[in-house]
Design a protein around this motif. Structure first.
Motif, mmCIF file in Angstrom:
data_model
loop_
_atom_site.group_PDB
_atom_site.id
_atom_site.type_symbol
_atom_site.label_atom_id
_atom_site.label_comp_id
_atom_site.label_asym_id
_atom_site.label_seq_id
_atom_site.Cartn_x
_atom_site.Cartn_y
_atom_site.Cartn_z
ATOM 1 N N ASN A 72 -1.050 -10.133 8.885
ATOM 2 C CA ASN A 72 -1.327 -11.560 9.050
ATOM 3 C C ASN A 72 -2.544 -11.812 9.932
ATOM 4 O OD1 ASN A 72 1.477 -11.332 8.115
ATOM 5 N ND2 ASN A 72 1.550 -13.530 8.427
ATOM 6 N N SER A 73 -2.779 -10.946 10.896
ATOM 7 C CA SER A 73 -3.908 -11.151 11.812
ATOM 8 C C SER A 73 -5.245 -10.994 11.093
ATOM 9 C CB SER A 73 -3.830 -10.182 12.984
ATOM 10 O OG SER A 73 -4.025 -8.843 12.539
ATOM 11 N N LYS A 74 -5.228 -10.262 9.978
ATOM 12 C CA LYS A 74 -6.458 -10.032 9.210
ATOM 13 C C LYS A 74 -6.451 -10.795 7.895
ATOM 14 C CE LYS A 74 -7.209 -5.373 11.034
ATOM 15 N NZ LYS A 74 -7.376 -3.933 10.699
ATOM 16 N N ASN A 75 -5.392 -11.564 7.645
ATOM 17 C CA ASN A 75 -5.258 -12.269 6.354
ATOM 18 C C ASN A 75 -5.488 -11.318 5.187
ATOM 19 O OD1 ASN A 75 -4.701 -14.798 7.472
ATOM 20 N ND2 ASN A 75 -6.864 -15.299 7.666
ATOM 21 N N THR A 76 -4.897 -10.162 5.290
ATOM 22 C CA THR A 76 -5.121 -9.109 4.292
ATOM 23 C C THR A 76 -3.789 -8.586 3.775
ATOM 24 O OG1 THR A 76 -7.222 -8.474 5.296
ATOM 25 C CG2 THR A 76 -6.176 -6.855 3.866
ATOM 26 N N VAL A 77 -3.741 -8.394 2.476
ATOM 27 C CA VAL A 77 -2.591 -7.794 1.822
ATOM 28 C C VAL A 77 -3.011 -6.447 1.262
ATOM 29 C CG1 VAL A 77 -1.002 -8.003 -0.128
ATOM 30 C CG2 VAL A 77 -1.537 -10.000 1.263
ATOM 31 N N TYR A 78 -2.097 -5.488 1.316
ATOM 32 C CA TYR A 78 -2.395 -4.127 0.878
ATOM 33 C C TYR A 78 -1.453 -3.718 -0.253
ATOM 34 C CZ TYR A 78 -4.630 -4.124 5.458
ATOM 35 O OH TYR A 78 -5.406 -4.445 6.549
ATOM 36 N N LEU A 79 -1.909 -2.778 -1.037
ATOM 37 C CA LEU A 79 -1.051 -2.133 -2.022
ATOM 38 C C LEU A 79 -1.244 -0.631 -1.862
ATOM 39 C CD1 LEU A 79 0.943 -2.621 -4.382
ATOM 40 C CD2 LEU A 79 -1.000 -2.269 -5.920
ATOM 41 N N GLN A 80 -0.262 0.005 -1.261
ATOM 42 C CA GLN A 80 -0.286 1.460 -1.105
ATOM 43 C C GLN A 80 0.294 2.080 -2.364
ATOM 44 O OE1 GLN A 80 -1.493 3.471 1.470
ATOM 45 N NE2 GLN A 80 -1.061 5.123 0.024
ATOM 46 N N MET A 81 -0.492 2.902 -3.022
ATOM 47 C CA MET A 81 -0.081 3.495 -4.288
ATOM 48 C C MET A 81 0.000 5.004 -4.129
ATOM 49 S SD MET A 81 -2.381 1.210 -6.931
ATOM 50 C CE MET A 81 -3.922 1.919 -6.369
ATOM 51 N N ASN A 82 1.203 5.532 -4.259
ATOM 52 C CA ASN A 82 1.443 6.969 -4.150
ATOM 53 C C ASN A 82 1.923 7.519 -5.482
ATOM 54 O OD1 ASN A 82 0.865 6.801 -1.355
ATOM 55 N ND2 ASN A 82 3.017 6.345 -0.890
ATOM 56 N N SER A 83 1.868 8.829 -5.611
ATOM 57 C CA SER A 83 2.338 9.500 -6.827
ATOM 58 C C SER A 83 1.757 8.843 -8.076
ATOM 59 C CB SER A 83 3.868 9.482 -6.889
ATOM 60 O OG SER A 83 4.429 10.114 -5.746
ATOM 61 N N LEU A 84 0.472 8.633 -8.057
ATOM 62 C CA LEU A 84 -0.178 7.925 -9.152
ATOM 63 C C LEU A 84 -0.105 8.716 -10.450
ATOM 64 C CD1 LEU A 84 -3.154 6.469 -7.162
ATOM 65 C CD2 LEU A 84 -1.626 5.131 -8.609
ATOM 66 N N LYS A 85 0.014 7.969 -11.542
ATOM 67 C CA LYS A 85 0.114 8.542 -12.877
ATOM 68 C C LYS A 85 -1.059 8.028 -13.721
ATOM 69 C CE LYS A 85 5.166 8.172 -12.598
ATOM 70 N NZ LYS A 85 6.369 7.600 -13.243
ATOM 71 N N PRO A 86 -1.420 8.753 -14.766
ATOM 72 C CA PRO A 86 -2.495 8.256 -15.641
ATOM 73 C C PRO A 86 -2.211 6.864 -16.192
ATOM 74 C CG PRO A 86 -2.093 10.562 -16.087
ATOM 75 C CD PRO A 86 -1.020 10.124 -15.121
#
Length: 126
Positions: A72-86
Motif C-alpha cells: 500500500n505504501s507504494k501503491n503497487t500490486v505484485y504477482l509472484q509466479m512460481n513453477s511456471l509452465k509453457p
C-alpha cells in the motif's frame, strides 16, 4: 482515472519464477487484478485482491503457484509466479476498478474492471 504500469515480464524456462509489478496512480481504486491473454485465446482472470483487506482470489489454473500481493505504501500490486509452465505464456495485464465490492466477492469478470495497464509479455520455454 487510474493509471497502471506493469513491469517484470520476460523469458523464463519451465519451472522458473517471475514477479510482475503493477504501479497504480491517479484516482483511488478499490480492487486490483491480474488477467492474461495467451496466443489465440481470450483474456482470462488470474488473481485479484482489494486494497483494504487481505483476502485474495485466484484462478484454479494458478492456485498453489501464483500469489498476488500488494504494498500500500507504494501503491503497487505484485504477482509472484512460481513453477511456471509453457501454458502460462501470455501477455499479463493489470486491472483496477474503483467501484465497491462485496466482502469475499472479488470480481473475476473482465468487464468488471474499468482500468487496464498496457500489458507485459511472459514467455515460458519448455
Amino acid at each position: 482515472q487510474v493509471q497502471l504500469v506493469e513491469s517484470g515480464g520476460g523469458l523464463v524456462q519451465a519451472g522458473g519464477s517471475l514477479r510482475l509489478s503493477c504501479a497504480a496512480s491517479g484516482r483511488t481504486s478499490v480492487v486490483m487484478a491480474w488477467f492474461r491473454q495467451g496466443p489465440g485465446k481470450e483474456r482470462e482472470f488470474v488473481a485479484a485482491m482489494s486494497w483494504s483487506s487481505t483476502g485474495t482470489r485466484s484462478a484454479d489454473s494458478v492456485k498453489g503457484r501464483f500469489t498476488i500481493s500488494r504494498d500500500n505504501s507504494k501503491n503497487t500490486v505484485y504477482l509472484q509466479m512460481n513453477s511456471l509452465k509453457p501454458e502460462d505464456t501470455a501477455v499479463y495485464y493489470c486491472a483496477a476498478d474503483s467501484r465497491p465490492v462485496r466482502p469475499f466477492s472479488l470480481p473475476t469478470v473482465r468487464d468488471r474492471y474499468a482500468y487496464w495497464g498496457q500489458g507485459t509479455q511472459v514467455t515460458v520455454s519448455s
